[in-house]
Design an enzyme around this catalytic site. Structure first.
Site, PDB file in Angstrom:
ATOM      1  N   GLY A 231       0.826  -1.201   0.000  1.00  0.00           N
ATOM      2  CA  GLY A 231       0.000   0.000   0.000  1.00  0.00           C
ATOM      3  C   GLY A 231       0.861   1.251   0.000  1.00  0.00           C
ATOM      4  CG  PHE A 232       4.395   1.231  -0.353  1.00  0.00           C
ATOM      5  CD1 PHE A 232       5.247   0.678   0.587  1.00  0.00           C
ATOM      6  CD2 PHE A 232       4.175   0.539  -1.534  1.00  0.00           C
ATOM      7  CE1 PHE A 232       5.873  -0.544   0.351  1.00  0.00           C
ATOM      8  CE2 PHE A 232       4.793  -0.679  -1.769  1.00  0.00           C
ATOM      9  CZ  PHE A 232       5.648  -1.217  -0.832  1.00  0.00           C
ATOM     10  CB  ILE A 458      -0.547  -2.619   3.683  1.00  0.00           C
ATOM     11  CG1 ILE A 458       0.304  -1.907   4.737  1.00  0.00           C
ATOM     12  CG2 ILE A 458      -1.967  -2.093   3.682  1.00  0.00           C
ATOM     13  CD1 ILE A 458       0.543  -0.435   4.428  1.00  0.00           C
ATOM     14  CE  LYS A 601      12.922 -15.865  11.121  1.00  0.00           C
ATOM     15  NZ  LYS A 601      12.547 -17.196  10.675  1.00  0.00           N
ATOM     16  CE  LYS A 669      10.281   4.747  20.865  1.00  0.00           C
ATOM     17  NZ  LYS A 669      10.982   5.957  21.363  1.00  0.00           N
ATOM     18  CD  GLU A 673       4.912   5.766   8.133  1.00  0.00           C
ATOM     19  OE1 GLU A 673       5.230   6.201   7.020  1.00  0.00           O
ATOM     20  OE2 GLU A 673       3.897   5.072   8.322  1.00  0.00           O
TER      21      GLU A 673
END
Lengths: 707, 327
Positions: A231-232, A458, A601, A669, A673
């Site tokens: 999706g990105f 995604i 992984k 966290k 991104e």
């Protein structure tokens, strides 16, 4: 489904399904009576449709319907005042070249494709501009504030600094181009019942958007999206083409499938907008930053505004008392952009982290030392302590692994024949979020645990992460845990975006597991069993086939008390060919500082993908438009260059793996991104170190090296 | 869909007979380019004559020439021991092209016949004299980063995208063509054309002809050779500039030399002046540099591709360096 073939507990729970073709993606669903839609698109960039001849298309073999603004099937929200400007099939206006203007539905895809070519539009053309730089220079062109101006201390303090620089950085449009093409299957049935098979980063968001446009109850709409082929960010909204498909299904009373072509992926599902940024940096001769100014302009469409966090990082990443930022968006006659991995921060980090490197060079300092010297202890923007931050440790690990001591501060020092070697570093940072989500847990007497939530995957491995969280809490083997997602009827969860799924949904998994454990403990106590008794025995003793608990989970006040971010450091070694201008990334070390690593992984895979995307952003990716026509020139996989295997060296991924004490029960966290943010600057900085050439316009192609 | 007739034949003779019956017929071999062109609406043949079963896949040495059938796949040629041993430049050039999957189905004849990758040629909504004569050239004042610097015309500045053909022109290959009446043989360098006033024509194959095979003379150039392809990514990208270089060196003296470039012209571009300059000279950098300058005499940029004026000579020099230093 046979998916329990894990070699070890950390394997992807759906890995076997994916590599054996058993994972079913939206386009693979075959419904009885399925029909196929193909979108007709505008061939002008701006104006109005004055006539639309659909007769030939309607007469073509197999055609069931042609739908356009001429016969706009009812979509209640579109019929009301307000709402979006670009209402598909509710406007004769053309906002950009490639805008969908009609959909042809036929009994085969090939017939629909052919018939779509027979639809002929006549236009009244208007003057247009797709050139962002031109719009920026044009004093008459609109510029809209994209984010409130920010100021700390003195404005433009860099101008009076002992050492100062001001540079401009350019990023072209990038297109997400996930492998899986976009589209949807819509099956509108009597009584306004609708089932869709979608490619979405949020089944609840898709459900909500469709409910809104067609004004039918949410519960009438079932959205399925179990597997998504990348999706990105481009699947973070329901696009007009999806609304068109639903309209078509409603109109003809049959299921309709639309899968768009690669070409249409450039015009119908958004992109990373182009950006022009100016960075001003000031420092004293000892290498302390005294002023940071970050001004950015981002591209948007004329019919809808899009903003992102381009200038966020400048406000807190470095210790500096004088910081000011501004961010404006500039409308051009193109389709509206959307977040692309690392969204605005990746754009901003390219400029800021390049400028930081330039300043270090101006000061004659090692850029790593310069960063360490200006590393803040607290967040000066929010005036709060960081919840956790291990940047200095990350610098150290990365520097050691890349062999930073082989780097020479003087550019162009490492030469071997025609090849010049350079090293670069950059930081990435992104908000560490925790939203609100619900998970239903069903603990069964057969020893299994079923977890359900309307979240998405995604690609990062949502199910694997959630399974591991439950596995550790419940001590139930991973092959006895199933995590179901991608189904709008499950307990609600937010869309998968902004690196928050593990934190948000994982916390709900945590809370459900904790609740299930205490329920079992209570049952055990009530049935005179030991408090540590196995849940299978407890359920059996109580003649219960299963117990179910649904928990909604969200963060509390910790967000008010701490500044929460995930960090990454990217180190790269590049080799630049002095005669041909070819840049090869020859070594990569990425260090993630994102709290506890729940799923080693898939976390590593995220970082690998980020580095590959980063190579693309740095060296190859650019969506090119001929501004005379407003049309893309390289809208295919041969000419839009994403990195291939031969471009990607071995990537050494490292994690600090220390829990964040505040963000959530796992101490984890997000990291989707940060895997990408900053990477392109590390490459540009390495290219400078190799050659002495500072490239401020991405991508760094051979022609720019030779210029 | 746009209907077309699909025919299949097993002999060259019957293939040619089918071809001449209909001027809107096309041969289908690997289809790696033709099918794309049909999908994009650039071409719409009424008949596709599938020639994949025509026995033209031979790779063999006859006398002092190596014969390669027009339907041999790109990968079959690239991997064939005879080619690797005697014409390694060709093998390297082939491996620099496309991807493994494409090379497995793409044929020698199809590679020669592939159309330009100019974006204006592929977008039927934009002008292109090659696709539709008289509509103008989108690239001359548009996006021309990938375009030609040699032999351009006011009608068209497209480049031929092949890597294989660059090696073939360097290797003095010949092409055997056949029509219903018989065969003819032409030099490979005369197979492709410059755009001139007829940009719609890529080559000199006549409408009633079929490519039968290549014949390539065995040479002494199998030791010091290099195919250097400069591109935007390391694989699966068309050349910005490519250079096929081969040297026959004795006592550091150049006995024979072949140089050809790709990505710079409407046809594979043989560098005859540079070759003539180098023959008999020492294989040293200064001579390579002069040869590269000679090659650039008539070069002309169009803005976006101006960098090729620097990249092309640099690539020639580096290809010669690498050819020379090959052990």
């Amino acid at each position: 489904m046979e998916k329990r073939m894990l070699k070890d507990d950390n394997d992807r729970v759906d890995g076997i399904l994916k590599v054996t073709g058993q994972a079913k993606y939206f386009a693979e669903y075959e419904l009885p009576g399925l029909t196929y839609g193909v979108l007709v698109t505008s061939t002008i960039t701006k104006g109005r449709i004055t006539a639309l001849n659909t007769k030939d298309a309607e007469k073509a073999p197999g055609v069931i319907a042609v739908i356009s603004h001429l016969n706009k099937p009812s979509a209640t929200a579109y019929e009301q005042e307000g709402g979006p400007q670009m209402k598909i099939f509710y406007t004769d206006r053309i906002f950009y070249n490639g805008q969908p203007i009609a959909i042809v539905v036929a009994n085969t895809f090939e017939r629909a494709t052919y018939a779509a070519s027979l639809v002929k539009a006549t236009y009244a053309k208007e003057e247009f501009n797709t050139d962002f730089e031109k719009a920026l220079k044009d004093p008459k062109a609109k510029k809209l504030q994209g984010q409130a101006d920010y100021k700390r201390g003195e404005e433009n303090a860099y101008k009076n600094a002992e050492v100062k620089l001001e540079e401009r950085y350019f990023l072209p449009i990038e297109t997400h181009n996930p492998m899986e093409l976009h589209g949807i299957i819509a099956d509108w049935r009597p009584n306004n019942q609708l089932t869709v098979y979608a490619k979405t980063q949020g089944v609840k968001a898709t459900q909500g958007t469709i409910a809104n446009v067609f004004k039918i109850p949410m519960e009438n709409i079932q959205v399925n999206s179990e597997f998504v082929g990348g999706g990105f960010g481009m699947a973070l909204r329901t696009w007009p083409l999806e609304i068109a498909t639903v309209m078509a299904s409603k109109h003809i009373g049959k299921p309709v499938k639309v899968v768009i072509t690669r070409m249409k992926m450039f015009t119908m599902v958004g992109n990373r907008p182009a950006a022009i940024q100016t960075i001003g940096l000031g420092a004293n001769k000892d290498g302390k930053l005294t002023g940071i100014t970050h001004r950015a302009y981002g591209e948007t469409s004329t019919y809808e505004n899009f903003t992102e966090g381009v200038v966020n990082m400048a406000k807190f990443m470095y210790q500096c008392d004088n910081v000011n930022t501004s961010y404006a968006i500039v409308p051009v006659d193109l389709g509206v952009p959307i977040w692309m991995r690392g969204p605005g921060e990746a754009t901003g980090a390219f400029a800021l982290e390049s400028a930081i490197d330039e300043m270090a060079h101006a000061l004659g300092m090692d850029p790593l030392d310069f960063r360490i010297k200006n590393d803040p202890e607290t967040d000066q923007q929010k005036n709060k302590p960081f919840s956790s931050k291990n940047i200095k440790e990350a610098y150290k690990i990365g520097a050691e692994k890349i062999g930073w001591n082989n780097r020479k501060n003087e550019p162009g020092s490492l030469v071997e024949g025609p090849w010049q070697t350079g090293y670069g570093v950059s930081v990435g940072v992104f908000n560490a979020n925790r939203g609100k989500a619900s998970v239903k847990g069903t603990l069964k007497a057969d020893g299994s645990l079923l977890l359900q939530s309307a979240t998405s995957d995604i690609g990062p491995g949502t199910g694997t992460g959630m399974t591991l969280i439950a596995n550790r809490l419940m001590k139930i083997p991973v092959n006895k845990i199933t995590f179901e997602l991608g189904d709008s009827s499950l307990p609600p969860a937010p869309s998968q975006g902004g690196s928050a799924t593990l934190s948000t949904v994982g916390s709900a998994v945590n809370d459900v597991c904790v609740a299930l454990k205490s329920a079992i403990a209570e049952l055990a106590a009530n049935s005179n069993m030991d408090a540590t008794a196995n849940f299978v025995d407890v359920l059996k003793k109580n003649n219960l086939p299963q117990i179910e608990i649904t928990k909604e989970s969200q963060g509390g006040k910790e967000k008010d008390n701490y500044s929460m971010y995930s960090f990454s450091i990217h180190f790269v070694q590049v080799k630049v060919h002095s005669l041909t201008g070819v840049v090869k990334v020859s070594k990569i070390v990425s260090v993630g500082d994102s709290g506890t690593i729940v799923s080693p992984k898939t976390a590593r895979s995220q970082m690998l993908g980020g580095a590959v995307g980063g190579i693309g952003m740095a060296l190859t990716e650019e969506s090119i438009i001929d501004h005379r026509y407003g049309r893309y020139i390289n809208n295919n996989f041969a000419d839009y260059h994403v990195p291939v295997n031969a471009d990607v060296p071995e990537i050494d991924v490292n994690f600090i793996n220390k829990p964040d004490p505040y963000i959530n029960p796992m101490g984890a966290k997000g990291m989707g991104e940060i895997a990408l943010i900053g990477f392109s600057a590390a490459v540009a900085n390495a290219v400078f170190n190799a050659t002495g050439k500072r490239i401020r316009t991405l991508p760094i192609t051979p022609d720019k090296i030779l210029a | 869909m746009i209907n077309f007739q699909y025919l299949r034949t097993t002999t060259a003779k019957s293939a040619i007979a089918l071809l001449v019956k209909d001027k809107n017929a096309k041969f289908l071999a690997g289809g790696t380019n033709l099918i794309d062109l049909m999908k994009r609406g650039v071409t719409a043949p009424e008949k596709l004559i599938d020639i994949n079963h025509v026995p033209l896949k031979q790779i063999e040495q006859i006398g002092n020439k190596i014969h390669i059938g027009a339907l041999a796949s790109n990968s079959a040629v690239a991997d064939h021991p005879l080619i690797k041993e005697k014409l390694p430049l060709l093998s390297w050039a082939l491996q620099a092209g496309a991807s493994a999957q494409l090379r497995n189905v793409a044929t020698v004849g199809g590679n020669m016949m592939q159309r330009t990758r100019c974006g204006y040629f592929y977008d039927i909504e934009m002008p292109c004299n090659k696709r539709q004569p008289g509509t103008g050239c989108g690239a001359i004042e548009g996006f021309n980063r990938m375009h030609a610097i040699f032999g351009t015309s006011e009608q068209c500045i497209a480049v031929h995208p092949s890597d294989m053909c660059v090696a073939l022109v360097a290797l003095d290959a010949e092409v055997v063509l056949a029509n219903a009446k018989g065969e003819r043989k032409i030099s490979f360098k005369d197979f492709h054309r410059l755009a001139g006033d007829t940009p719609q024509l890529d080559n000199n194959l006549k409408v009633d002809e079929m490519i039968i095979r290549l014949e390539i003379p065995v040479n002494n150039l199998a030791k010091n050779y290099h195919y250097l392809k400069v591109r935007d990514r390391a694989s699966y990208a068309f050349a910005l500039v490519s250079v096929a270089a081969a040297l026959e060196i004795s006592n550091n003296k150049i006995i024979d030399v072949r140089l050809a470039m790709g990505g710079v012209a409407h046809k594979p571009w043989r560098l005859t002046a540079s070759e003539n300059f180098l023959k008999g000279k020492e294989a040293i950098l200064s001579n390579f540099e002069q040869a590269a300058q000679l090659a650039m005499q008539d070069a002309k940029g169009f803005g976006g591709n101006d960098f090729k004026l620097k990249l092309a000579p640099n690539t020639i020099i580096e290809a010669l360096n690498l050819a020379k230093s090959k052990a």
